[in-house]
Design a protein around this motif. Structure first.
Motif, PDB file in Angstrom:
ATOM      1  N   MET A   1       4.411   9.969  -1.938  1.00 23.75           N
ATOM      2  CA  MET A   1       4.601   9.914  -0.654  1.00 23.75           C
ATOM      3  C   MET A   1       5.097   8.800   0.166  1.00 23.75           C
ATOM      4  SD  MET A   1       1.046  12.061   0.149  1.00 23.75           S
ATOM      5  CE  MET A   1       1.351  12.374   1.866  1.00 23.75           C
TER       6      MET A   1
ATOM      7  N   HIS B   1       5.334   6.093   3.326  1.00 24.64           N
ATOM      8  CA  HIS B   1       4.474   5.316   4.357  1.00 24.64           C
ATOM      9  C   HIS B   1       5.371   4.215   4.851  1.00 24.64           C
ATOM     10  CE1 HIS B   1       1.367   8.124   3.535  1.00 24.64           C
ATOM     11  NE2 HIS B   1       1.386   7.906   2.244  1.00 24.64           N
TER      12      HIS B   1
ATOM     13  N   PHE C   1       4.636   0.540   7.241  1.00 23.13           N
ATOM     14  CA  PHE C   1       3.719  -0.337   7.891  1.00 23.13           C
ATOM     15  C   PHE C   1       4.395  -1.499   8.518  1.00 23.13           C
ATOM     16  CE2 PHE C   1       1.772   1.462   3.819  1.00 23.13           C
ATOM     17  CZ  PHE C   1       0.394   1.848   4.409  1.00 23.13           C
TER      18      PHE C   1
ATOM     19  N   ILE D   1       7.792  -2.075   6.855  1.00 17.26           N
ATOM     20  CA  ILE D   1       7.894  -2.008   5.428  1.00 17.26           C
ATOM     21  C   ILE D   1       7.487  -0.697   4.897  1.00 17.26           C
ATOM     22  CG2 ILE D   1       6.909  -2.765   3.190  1.00 17.26           C
ATOM     23  CD1 ILE D   1       5.612  -5.316   4.653  1.00 17.26           C
TER      24      ILE D   1
ATOM     25  N   VAL E   1       6.945   2.150   1.925  1.00 13.04           N
ATOM     26  CA  VAL E   1       6.218   2.078   0.794  1.00 13.04           C
ATOM     27  C   VAL E   1       6.229   3.536   0.252  1.00 13.04           C
ATOM     28  CG1 VAL E   1       4.325   1.569  -0.646  1.00 13.04           C
ATOM     29  CG2 VAL E   1       4.786   0.245   1.325  1.00 13.04           C
TER      30      VAL E   1
ATOM     31  N   VAL F   1       5.023   6.256  -2.756  1.00 11.23           N
ATOM     32  CA  VAL F   1       4.059   6.109  -4.075  1.00 11.23           C
ATOM     33  C   VAL F   1       4.370   7.419  -4.622  1.00 11.23           C
ATOM     34  CG1 VAL F   1       2.605   4.162  -3.683  1.00 11.23           C
ATOM     35  CG2 VAL F   1       2.022   6.581  -2.568  1.00 11.23           C
TER      36      VAL F   1
ATOM     37  N   ARG G   1       1.588   5.986  -8.817  1.00 12.96           N
ATOM     38  CA  ARG G   1       2.472   4.840  -9.253  1.00 12.96           C
ATOM     39  C   ARG G   1       3.282   4.142  -8.316  1.00 12.96           C
ATOM     40  NH1 ARG G   1       1.934   4.654 -14.730  1.00 12.96           N
ATOM     41  NH2 ARG G   1       1.140   6.398 -15.602  1.00 12.96           N
ATOM     42  N   LEU G   2       3.698   2.882  -8.559  1.00 11.86           N
ATOM     43  CA  LEU G   2       4.640   2.288  -7.803  1.00 11.86           C
ATOM     44  C   LEU G   2       5.471   1.272  -8.652  1.00 11.86           C
ATOM     45  CD1 LEU G   2       6.399   1.454  -5.172  1.00 11.86           C
ATOM     46  CD2 LEU G   2       4.579   0.012  -4.379  1.00 11.86           C
TER      47      LEU G   2
ATOM     48  N   TRP H   1      -4.969  -0.099   7.705  1.00 10.56           N
ATOM     49  CA  TRP H   1      -5.521  -0.003   6.262  1.00 10.56           C
ATOM     50  C   TRP H   1      -5.984  -1.562   6.001  1.00 10.56           C
ATOM     51  CZ3 TRP H   1      -7.648   3.254   3.304  1.00 10.56           C
ATOM     52  CH2 TRP H   1      -7.174   4.555   3.540  1.00 10.56           C
ATOM     53  N   TRP H   2      -7.232  -1.779   5.899  1.00 15.29           N
ATOM     54  CA  TRP H   2      -7.645  -3.220   5.456  1.00 15.29           C
ATOM     55  C   TRP H   2      -7.884  -2.965   3.843  1.00 15.29           C
ATOM     56  CZ3 TRP H   2      -9.063  -7.483   8.844  1.00 15.29           C
ATOM     57  CH2 TRP H   2      -8.961  -6.965  10.037  1.00 15.29           C
ATOM     58  N   VAL H   3      -7.039  -4.019   3.239  1.00 15.62           N
ATOM     59  CA  VAL H   3      -7.047  -4.077   1.646  1.00 15.62           C
ATOM     60  C   VAL H   3      -7.766  -5.514   1.162  1.00 15.62           C
ATOM     61  CG1 VAL H   3      -5.793  -3.669  -0.217  1.00 15.62           C
ATOM     62  CG2 VAL H   3      -5.323  -2.490   1.756  1.00 15.62           C
TER      63      VAL H   3
ATOM     64  N   THR I   1      -7.102 -10.894   1.646  1.00 14.91           N
ATOM     65  CA  THR I   1      -7.425  -9.642   2.482  1.00 14.91           C
ATOM     66  C   THR I   1      -6.026  -9.323   3.230  1.00 14.91           C
ATOM     67  OG1 THR I   1      -9.654 -10.418   2.672  1.00 14.91           O
ATOM     68  CG2 THR I   1      -8.920  -8.822   4.326  1.00 14.91           C
ATOM     69  N   PHE I   2      -5.680  -8.107   3.479  1.00 12.91           N
ATOM     70  CA  PHE I   2      -4.763  -7.848   4.157  1.00 12.91           C
ATOM     71  C   PHE I   2      -4.835  -6.608   5.195  1.00 12.91           C
ATOM     72  CE2 PHE I   2      -3.479  -8.857  -0.074  1.00 12.91           C
ATOM     73  CZ  PHE I   2      -2.421  -9.741   0.015  1.00 12.91           C
TER      74      PHE I   2
ATOM     75  N   PHE J   1      -2.782  -4.051   7.011  1.00 17.53           N
ATOM     76  CA  PHE J   1      -1.637  -3.204   7.248  1.00 17.53           C
ATOM     77  C   PHE J   1      -1.578  -2.128   8.423  1.00 17.53           C
ATOM     78  CE2 PHE J   1      -1.331  -4.342   2.766  1.00 17.53           C
ATOM     79  CZ  PHE J   1      -0.565  -5.519   2.762  1.00 17.53           C
TER      80      PHE J   1
ATOM     81  N   ARG K   1      -0.301   1.115   9.981  1.00 16.47           N
ATOM     82  CA  ARG K   1       0.452   2.065   9.655  1.00 16.47           C
ATOM     83  C   ARG K   1       1.361   2.675  10.656  1.00 16.47           C
ATOM     84  NH1 ARG K   1      -0.417   7.835   9.208  1.00 16.47           N
ATOM     85  NH2 ARG K   1       1.099   8.460   7.562  1.00 16.47           N
TER      86      ARG K   1
END
Lengths: 154, 501
Positions: free
Chosen positions: A1, A3, A5, A12, A14, A16, A24-25, A59-61, A67-68, A70, A72
């Motif tokens: 899919m 997306h 960001f 950017i 992305v 997947v 997978r990426l 999205w917090w990762v 810590t990121f 992003f 969306r």
């Protein structure tokens, strides 16, 4: 899919691909866990866990100690531009307005002083310009993100 | 005798004190403003009373309201924590007059130390060295500015303007040249008036390259005043401490003894009672100068607790109850480091941040202590100080403590609100921090144009992928339904094995 960001350098993209329970990426494989984490296997077989949370459109990762955040971009949304306005970095109170409409200012000039959390914060001109609007007076309360002044590049 | 303690504070320090009270077998009363109704500290108290009013002035600073709650609930002691009313002599006096035990020093001691100019004068008289500078008593703006200008010629540049009622970096300005003086003086006065209602500002020489070293003291009513060694808190940003440790990496036993004795003399000069901290600047020459005395428990008290084994808040309660302090001779063991976790954007001039603590997962394991007043699901608001937690580690040596801090910060997960975790983590890798050669200008020198994280591209790419997978798989929708049960190893009972040798 697919997306998108936001990033300071531009969107950017992305994409997947789904592969059974995993995604997978390139040669990274990610598998959602029942507790909401992602088990990520790198190209070298290394395993790390990403923690994630979505708040609003963001999205917090947390991954490997970093810590990121992003934001969306919803499909079809256009990127709104604030037209060079100088915005409040946080909610607070205007302490002082140091410039007037029509005034020429040099880069680095303090335009406004805000108070938040009992500390003073200066709103500074990022480039040389002319003040075209001042939206608040001293003692006004401001919300985070509102335009405080407008500056036209000279 | 003390049997029921009202904690006149909120957040992390309220939690710390309430827990100490429980351990001491004391009943507790929490007070809270409406916007704190869901805060963690309330749950740790036996009773919690809602304060009427909206602003901080109408709630946590409303002396009459707090006193009447103490009376109504039968509290026989008030612990003020730090900040808020902790260094307000008038409140300490009102509490004492209401026949309630104030957990702290006398109003007179608070007054003498709280007014920084009076403190300088008192310390000079007690033979404690003070920073070269001049007191300026004028209240009137024009007179004050004139006197500051005049003093600047005698004190010399660079200098520091400090609010006489100041603290926490508020009302303080460094001035490097005469053309900055007036703007700085007016800014300092404005901030001081807003924060403390007192615009008096005095002038001190700015001692660059100095370490901020402070001595913890304890004094009881049985004639004992002791020091518990030093803490170094040189790593500061805008005079806010961010990285604190005990002992100081460059301390010698002789210097510790000399500074300890000076701190004890400072405390005795004001008939001090309870826990207090005497702050010094330690110049590269080894000379030290009195900065100020904080007449309360301090944010960074845990590092002293970890290296001395003394529970400072418990000792405060003991001393307030009229008992002798329980600590023996000073014994320092190993090394402790504390970092302050703030909700702030370190990469954007450290601006305070707000948002939900969607995930708040502190590190665990040996030698790790967390003092916090928040938990997962809480909201960080602009209403109060943005400090989320204090992360403290202990290890046998400084190197090991630093390694442990790196490990703990890597494990610390906060999502939903921007924090300074990564900034703190990278700080641990700086050569000055590793060697212990930090001074009060370390952060400004390391990042003169602001800090930004260095993120390996591969990690960022993996994180982007995680976000994309999260969105694709709809993890944000399933997350709410996911089991909220505890993670990690299963309950010990389910793995109980009776295998006797």
């Amino acid at each position: 899919m697919h997306h998108q960001f936001k990033s300071p350098e531009g969107p950017i993209e992305v994409t997947v691909a789904r592969d059974g329970d995993a995604w997978r990426l390139g040669d990274i494989e990610a598998t959602p866990m029942t507790d909401g984490r992602l088990r990520m296997v790198g190209p070298d077989g290394s395993v790390n866990f990403a923690h994630m949370a979505k708040v609003g459109d963001v999205w917090w990762v947390h991954h490997q100690g970093h810590t990121f955040r992003f934001e969306r971009i919803e499909p079809g949304a256009t990127d709104a531009d604030d037209g060079g306005g100088l915005t409040a970095p946080m909610p607070g109170k205007v302490l002082q307005v140091l410039v007037e409409v029509g005034q020429s200012v040099a880069a680095g000039t303090t335009l406004m002083v805000l108070e938040a959390m009992k500390m003073e914060h200066r709103i500074v001109a990022a480039s040389d310009g002319i003040v075209t609007a001042v939206h608040f007076n001293a003692d006004d309360q401001v919300e985070q993100g509102v335009a405080l002044l407008s500056l036209e590049d000279s | 005798m003390v049997s029921k303690v009202l904690v006149a504070n909120r957040g992390e320090i309220a939690c710390r004190i309430l827990r100490a009270c429980h351990e001491a077998g004391l009943a507790t009363v929490a007070i809270y403003a409406q916007n704190d109704a869901d805060s963690m500290f309330i749950e740790l108290a036996d009773e919690a009373v809602l304060l009427t009013g909206d602003t901080i002035g109408e709630t946590y600073l409303d002396q009459q309201q707090i006193l009447s709650i103490a009376n109504r609930t039968g509290a026989d002691a008030i612990h003020p924590g730090f900040g808020f009313l902790s260094e307000r002599a008038d409140f300490a006096r009102a509490v004492t007059q209401a026949k309630i035990q104030w957990v702290g020093p006398s109003p007179e001691a608070i007054e003498k130390m709280g007014d920084k100019m009076t403190a300088r004068i008192t310390m000079r008289a007690a033979g404690v060295p003070v920073i070269p500078g001049e007191e300026i008593e004028h209240e009137d703006e024009t007179d004050a500015l004139e006197a500051i200008e005049s003093a600047s010629h005698r004190v010399g540049y660079p200098m520091l303007l400090k609010a006489s009622s100041g603290g926490g970096g508020k009302g303080m300005r460094a001035v490097h040249s005469p053309d900055q003086l007036m703007e700085a003086a007016m800014g300092a006065r404005r901030e001081a008036i807003a924060a403390f209602g007192d615009g008096r500002v005095y002038v001190e020489r700015l001692l660059t390259g100095s370490k901020h070293v402070e001595i913890q003291v304890l004094a009881d009513r049985h004639g004992r005043t002791i020091h518990l060694g030093e803490r170094e808190c040189s790593v500061q940003r805008r005079h806010q401490k961010v990285f604190e440790e005990a002992p100081c990496a460059t301390m010698t036993p002789e210097l510790r003894e000399a500074m300890g004795q000076a701190a004890v003399a400072a405390a005795e000069a004001v008939d001090y009672e309870g826990a207090g901290t005497v702050e010094f600047l330690l110049a590269p020459s080894g000379e030290f100068f009195f900065l100020e005395m904080n007449t309360r428990i301090q944010v960074e008290h845990p590092v002293t607790e970890l290296v001395t084994g003394v529970d400072l808040v418990r000792e405060q309660l003991r001393i307030a109850a009229g008992e002798p302090m329980s600590c023996g001779p000073l014994m320092m063991r190993g090394h402790a480091i504390e970092v302050r976790l703030y909700a702030e954007d370190a990469a954007n001039n450290f601006l305070p941040a707000i948002g939900p603590l969607a995930i708040f997962r502190p590190p665990e394991g040996p030698g790790v202590r967390l003092d916090t007043g928040v938990r997962e699901g809480d909201e960080v608001t602009p209403n109060y100080d943005p400090m989320l937690a204090k992360l403290i580690v202990w290890a046998p040596s400084r190197d090991e403590a630093l390694q442990r801090m790196r490990r703990a910060l890597d494990e610390f997960i906060v999502l939903g609100t921007t924090t300074n975790i990564r900034f703190l983590r990278e700080l641990c890798d700086e050569a000055e921090v590793i060697s212990g050669q930090t001074d009060t200008t370390t952060i400004d020198r390391l990042w003169p144009h602001g800090w930004s994280p260095s993120v390996p591209r591969s990690i960022e790419d993996a994180a982007l992928m995680a976000a994309a997978v999260g969105e694709s798989a709809g993890l944000h929708r399933t997350q709410q339904q996911a089991s909220k049960g505890p993670e990690g190893p299963a309950s010990p009972f389910s793995t109980l094995n009776r295998r006797f040798p």
